[in-house]
Design an enzyme around this catalytic site. Structure first.
Site, short mmCIF file in Angstrom:
data_model
loop_
_atom_site.label_atom_id
_atom_site.label_comp_id
_atom_site.label_asym_id
_atom_site.label_seq_id
_atom_site.Cartn_x
_atom_site.Cartn_y
_atom_site.Cartn_z
N ASP A 89 1.89 -4.12 3.93
CA ASP A 89 2.72 -3.42 2.94
C ASP A 89 2.82 -4.28 1.68
O ASP A 89 3.01 -5.49 1.75
CB ASP A 89 4.12 -3.18 3.50
CG ASP A 89 5.03 -2.56 2.45
OD1 ASP A 89 4.80 -1.39 2.09
OD2 ASP A 89 5.93 -3.26 1.96
N TYR A 94 5.89 -6.52 -6.53
CA TYR A 94 5.82 -7.82 -5.86
C TYR A 94 4.94 -8.78 -6.67
O TYR A 94 3.72 -8.73 -6.62
CB TYR A 94 5.27 -7.69 -4.45
CG TYR A 94 6.12 -6.86 -3.51
CD1 TYR A 94 7.43 -6.49 -3.82
CD2 TYR A 94 5.60 -6.41 -2.31
CE1 TYR A 94 8.19 -5.74 -2.96
CE2 TYR A 94 6.36 -5.66 -1.43
CZ TYR A 94 7.64 -5.32 -1.76
OH TYR A 94 8.39 -4.56 -0.91
N LYS A 120 3.95 1.11 -2.99
CA LYS A 120 5.11 1.83 -3.49
C LYS A 120 4.89 2.31 -4.92
O LYS A 120 4.09 1.73 -5.64
CB LYS A 120 6.34 0.93 -3.42
CG LYS A 120 6.62 0.48 -1.99
CD LYS A 120 7.61 -0.65 -1.93
CE LYS A 120 7.71 -1.19 -0.53
NZ LYS A 120 6.52 -1.96 -0.14
#
Length: 180
Positions: A89, A94, A120
């Site tokens: 993930d 990030y 995401k």
């Protein structure tokens, strides 16, 4: 409590009474399954998609709280896959794209069916002079920042950028990031 050697791991004996949280029990069970059977997967709802019981979260690979070298990131992904963690993930947020870039480098040359991948949408990366991303979260300057954008164009831009950074054509799971 008794520890039982199990395929190189010391696990708590499930027949020995002691207090353990449900989360710890699930983690121990997952490690035992991975150690005993290699790749162990769970069905995601009624989707037909199977993912490993444990996965690798990509936020630390983007420099969450401390800098991470590309070599460390690659070694982490390789070790996770070696241990049977087949779900990875990540998110554009990030490390302002660093996590996706590093995971993409580590996955290059691997068969796409050998792992599942989620990312995401909801935060779109924007170029900066590097100053804006000196946050309490990300230890490394990336020359980008992130803005919330849950609109159709923002979701498409975010998804296209993630595909490019990871060097892949599809994701198995797409989450909405921080929609609250």
């Amino acid at each position: 409590r008794a520890l039982v050697p199990h395929h190189g791991l010391d696990l708590v004996d499930p027949d020995e009474p002691f207090s353990v949280s449900l989360y710890q029990r699930h983690a121990l069970d997952a490690l035992a399954s991975i150690a005993a059977h290699g790749r162990v997967a769970l069905l995601v709802g009624g989707t037909g998609l199977y993912i490993s019981r444990m996965g690798l979260g990509g936020a630390p690979l983007g420099g969450l709280y401390s800098a991470v070298s590309e070599a460390q990131a690659t070694a982490t992904v390789e070790k996770a896959l070696q241990l049977g963690l087949r779900h990875i993930d990540t998110a554009p947020f990030y490390g302002f794209g660093r996590s996706e870039e590093r995971i993409g480098m580590a996955l290059r040359g691997r068969k796409r069916e050998d792992y599942t991948l989620s990312t995401k949408v909801g935060r779109v990366l924007t170029p900066t002079d590097g100053k804006e991303n000196a946050t309490a979260y990300w230890a490394e300057a990336a020359g980008a920042g992130a803005v919330f954008d849950f609109g159709e164009a923002g979701v498409r831009k975010s998804l296209d950028g993630s595909r490019m950074r990871l060097g892949i054509d599809r994701f198995d799971i797409l989450f909405i990031h921080d929609c609250d």
